[in-house]
Write a protein that holds these residues in place. Sequence first.
Motif, PDB file in Angstrom:
ATOM      1  N   ALA A   1      41.373 -52.487   3.468  1.00  0.00           N
ATOM      2  CA  ALA A   1      41.082 -52.568   2.040  1.00  0.00           C
ATOM      3  C   ALA A   1      40.068 -51.519   1.594  1.00  0.00           C
ATOM      4  O   ALA A   1      40.123 -51.034   0.465  1.00  0.00           O
ATOM      5  CB  ALA A   1      40.572 -53.964   1.690  1.00  0.00           C
ATOM      6  N   GLN A   2      39.146 -51.134   2.489  1.00  0.00           N
ATOM      7  CA  GLN A   2      38.093 -50.189   2.127  1.00  0.00           C
ATOM      8  C   GLN A   2      38.576 -48.742   2.149  1.00  0.00           C
ATOM      9  O   GLN A   2      37.823 -47.835   1.773  1.00  0.00           O
ATOM     10  CB  GLN A   2      36.890 -50.359   3.062  1.00  0.00           C
ATOM     11  CG  GLN A   2      35.655 -49.545   2.719  1.00  0.00           C
ATOM     12  CD  GLN A   2      35.055 -49.872   1.369  1.00  0.00           C
ATOM     13  OE1 GLN A   2      35.233 -50.977   0.875  1.00  0.00           O
ATOM     14  NE2 GLN A   2      34.346 -48.925   0.775  1.00  0.00           N
TER      15      GLN A   2
ATOM     16  N   THR B   1      37.594 -54.017  -2.076  1.00  0.00           N
ATOM     17  CA  THR B   1      37.606 -54.580  -0.724  1.00  0.00           C
ATOM     18  C   THR B   1      37.255 -56.057  -0.745  1.00  0.00           C
ATOM     19  O   THR B   1      37.927 -56.892  -0.126  1.00  0.00           O
ATOM     20  CB  THR B   1      36.618 -53.828   0.183  1.00  0.00           C
ATOM     21  OG1 THR B   1      37.017 -52.474   0.287  1.00  0.00           O
ATOM     22  CG2 THR B   1      36.580 -54.452   1.582  1.00  0.00           C
ATOM     23  N   PHE B   2      36.185 -56.401  -1.451  1.00  0.00           N
ATOM     24  CA  PHE B   2      35.800 -57.808  -1.551  1.00  0.00           C
ATOM     25  C   PHE B   2      36.850 -58.605  -2.320  1.00  0.00           C
ATOM     26  O   PHE B   2      37.140 -59.756  -1.980  1.00  0.00           O
ATOM     27  CB  PHE B   2      34.440 -57.939  -2.227  1.00  0.00           C
ATOM     28  CG  PHE B   2      33.288 -57.607  -1.321  1.00  0.00           C
ATOM     29  CD1 PHE B   2      33.037 -58.381  -0.204  1.00  0.00           C
ATOM     30  CD2 PHE B   2      32.463 -56.522  -1.574  1.00  0.00           C
ATOM     31  CE1 PHE B   2      31.975 -58.081   0.652  1.00  0.00           C
ATOM     32  CE2 PHE B   2      31.407 -56.212  -0.737  1.00  0.00           C
ATOM     33  CZ  PHE B   2      31.161 -56.996   0.382  1.00  0.00           C
TER      34      PHE B   2
ATOM     35  N   LEU C   1      31.245 -60.183   7.910  1.00  0.00           N
ATOM     36  CA  LEU C   1      32.256 -59.352   8.561  1.00  0.00           C
ATOM     37  C   LEU C   1      32.868 -58.333   7.602  1.00  0.00           C
ATOM     38  O   LEU C   1      33.086 -57.175   7.967  1.00  0.00           O
ATOM     39  CB  LEU C   1      33.348 -60.237   9.174  1.00  0.00           C
ATOM     40  CG  LEU C   1      32.875 -61.184  10.287  1.00  0.00           C
ATOM     41  CD1 LEU C   1      34.026 -62.071  10.760  1.00  0.00           C
ATOM     42  CD2 LEU C   1      32.288 -60.404  11.463  1.00  0.00           C
ATOM     43  N   VAL C   2      33.134 -58.752   6.376  1.00  0.00           N
ATOM     44  CA  VAL C   2      33.689 -57.825   5.387  1.00  0.00           C
ATOM     45  C   VAL C   2      32.658 -56.746   5.046  1.00  0.00           C
ATOM     46  O   VAL C   2      32.988 -55.564   4.962  1.00  0.00           O
ATOM     47  CB  VAL C   2      34.128 -58.572   4.116  1.00  0.00           C
ATOM     48  CG1 VAL C   2      34.553 -57.582   3.035  1.00  0.00           C
ATOM     49  CG2 VAL C   2      35.281 -59.515   4.427  1.00  0.00           C
ATOM     50  N   ALA C   3      31.402 -57.158   4.860  1.00  0.00           N
ATOM     51  CA  ALA C   3      30.349 -56.210   4.500  1.00  0.00           C
ATOM     52  C   ALA C   3      30.156 -55.159   5.586  1.00  0.00           C
ATOM     53  O   ALA C   3      30.055 -53.956   5.293  1.00  0.00           O
ATOM     54  CB  ALA C   3      29.034 -56.957   4.248  1.00  0.00           C
TER      55      ALA C   3
ATOM     56  N   VAL D   1      33.613 -48.123   7.222  1.00  0.00           N
ATOM     57  CA  VAL D   1      34.719 -47.324   6.682  1.00  0.00           C
ATOM     58  C   VAL D   1      34.243 -46.471   5.508  1.00  0.00           C
ATOM     59  O   VAL D   1      34.773 -45.388   5.255  1.00  0.00           O
ATOM     60  CB  VAL D   1      35.881 -48.236   6.236  1.00  0.00           C
ATOM     61  CG1 VAL D   1      36.994 -47.431   5.572  1.00  0.00           C
ATOM     62  CG2 VAL D   1      36.444 -48.995   7.441  1.00  0.00           C
ATOM     63  N   ASN D   2      33.203 -46.911   4.820  1.00  0.00           N
ATOM     64  CA  ASN D   2      32.713 -46.211   3.638  1.00  0.00           C
ATOM     65  C   ASN D   2      32.122 -44.838   3.941  1.00  0.00           C
ATOM     66  O   ASN D   2      31.688 -44.124   3.037  1.00  0.00           O
ATOM     67  CB  ASN D   2      31.668 -47.073   2.907  1.00  0.00           C
ATOM     68  CG  ASN D   2      31.583 -46.751   1.438  1.00  0.00           C
ATOM     69  OD1 ASN D   2      32.596 -46.505   0.788  1.00  0.00           O
ATOM     70  ND2 ASN D   2      30.380 -46.741   0.901  1.00  0.00           N
ATOM     71  N   MET D   3      32.124 -44.447   5.222  1.00  0.00           N
ATOM     72  CA  MET D   3      31.738 -43.080   5.576  1.00  0.00           C
ATOM     73  C   MET D   3      32.830 -42.074   5.240  1.00  0.00           C
ATOM     74  O   MET D   3      32.647 -40.871   5.433  1.00  0.00           O
ATOM     75  CB  MET D   3      31.417 -42.976   7.076  1.00  0.00           C
ATOM     76  CG  MET D   3      30.170 -43.710   7.512  1.00  0.00           C
ATOM     77  SD  MET D   3      29.837 -43.424   9.271  1.00  0.00           S
ATOM     78  CE  MET D   3      28.779 -44.814   9.665  1.00  0.00           C
TER      79      MET D   3
END
Length: 437
Positions: A109-110, A118-119, A143-145, A151-153
């Motif tokens: 999702a991210q 994503t959330f 876990l989602v955070a 992945v946000n890199m």
Amino acid sequence: MLSIIGIITILVIVTLLISGRVSPIVAMVLPPIFAMFVAGYSFNDLGVFFSDGINSVISVAIMFIFAIIFFGIMQDVGLFEPIINKMVALSRGNVVLVAVVTVIIAVIAQLDGSGASTFLISITALLPLYVRLGMNPYLLLLLVAGAAAIVNMIPWGGPLGRVASVLETDVTELWYPLIKIQVIGIFLMLALAVGMGFREKRLIEKRKATGQTLKIDLSNSILNDESDETLKRPKLLWANALLALIILGILMSGLLPAGLAFLIGVAIALPLNYRTPKEQMGRIQAHASNALTMASIIIAAGLFLGILNGTGMLTAIANDAVKVLPSFLAQYLHIIIGVLGVPFDLLLSTDAYYFALFPVVEQIGLTYGIDSLSTAYAMIIGNIVGTFVSPLAPAVWLALGLSGLEMGKHLKYSFFWMWGLSITMLFIAVLLGVIQI
């Protein structure tokens, strides 16, 4: 004098960003312009600083606009839903497997670089399952955070774009050394999911043995909202999947600039999925708000950086700081800031961290022979894992709104796990040579 003006300017900007009383654009435009005039520069100088600053960030701004629109369209057509639904179906009843699948769903999702989406996807899909199995919903947020932050890199995720703006470098080139750190980080998150899953399984069994239940109040949840089914294109699933893979392949290969790759992707995705010009423009308008918000912040940052660099304020701050900073400490400053990256998330917004703190640390590091990229990677890896446990991150409040949970309990449950993960990844990056000491 320049050093004092520069420090005051940065403190004002950071304070404004933390306070949330003004938008990042206001915070990064007005204070540096005022400081420039105080330092004795003119309107002509302001035009030069603006031009120099914009030239350094324009490619990043363009990339953000079309990346957000492209992945927004992919979400509209339902590209990720079949994968997510299949994993949800396969994991039913197994607490450990649910925890693992949570990480996988968050990673997928991210990919659009949006914590909010994503959330929205992860919580909507998994919270009912967590409730049904008696699992702690704060584990879902943890876990989602963590997975989403790693992945946000990606280049279009936000933090890398900000760093690329400061260093005036290509964002995809900046990303390449971080790919292996992301892969390792995802495996660490999977390992954490397994460990926390077994822990949660024991807690559930203990509650059952004592006749207790985990009471979860979903009265404040907004999970009943439904997506627009008319936008989905199930018959074009494979065509959209192929298009997304091609665009990502072009991005990773460096064949085309990132902005151009996503622009082409948008130009193909629109007529592929929506036949009329009205429908196509409707999709652009739907995602234009998010796209232009990020692009406008990047452009404002260009002015801010153009002024601080053009006036010599950053150099003056760095030189003066070196005079008072013990040499044995200064040469490890990037590591120290990296270790403290997650706590900084509670004090500084993403913009304040990368646009105000990073340039100063980078300049000080250069004085001691620390490569700018090492400073960048230390601060990115050290900070990014804590992105979604910070009350300064809007996506976190969306997550809490979706689930009906509380920020204080989320921090209490997740903060130290995320900080430990951050330090572990920082240590691994040093061992792999991504960060030089």
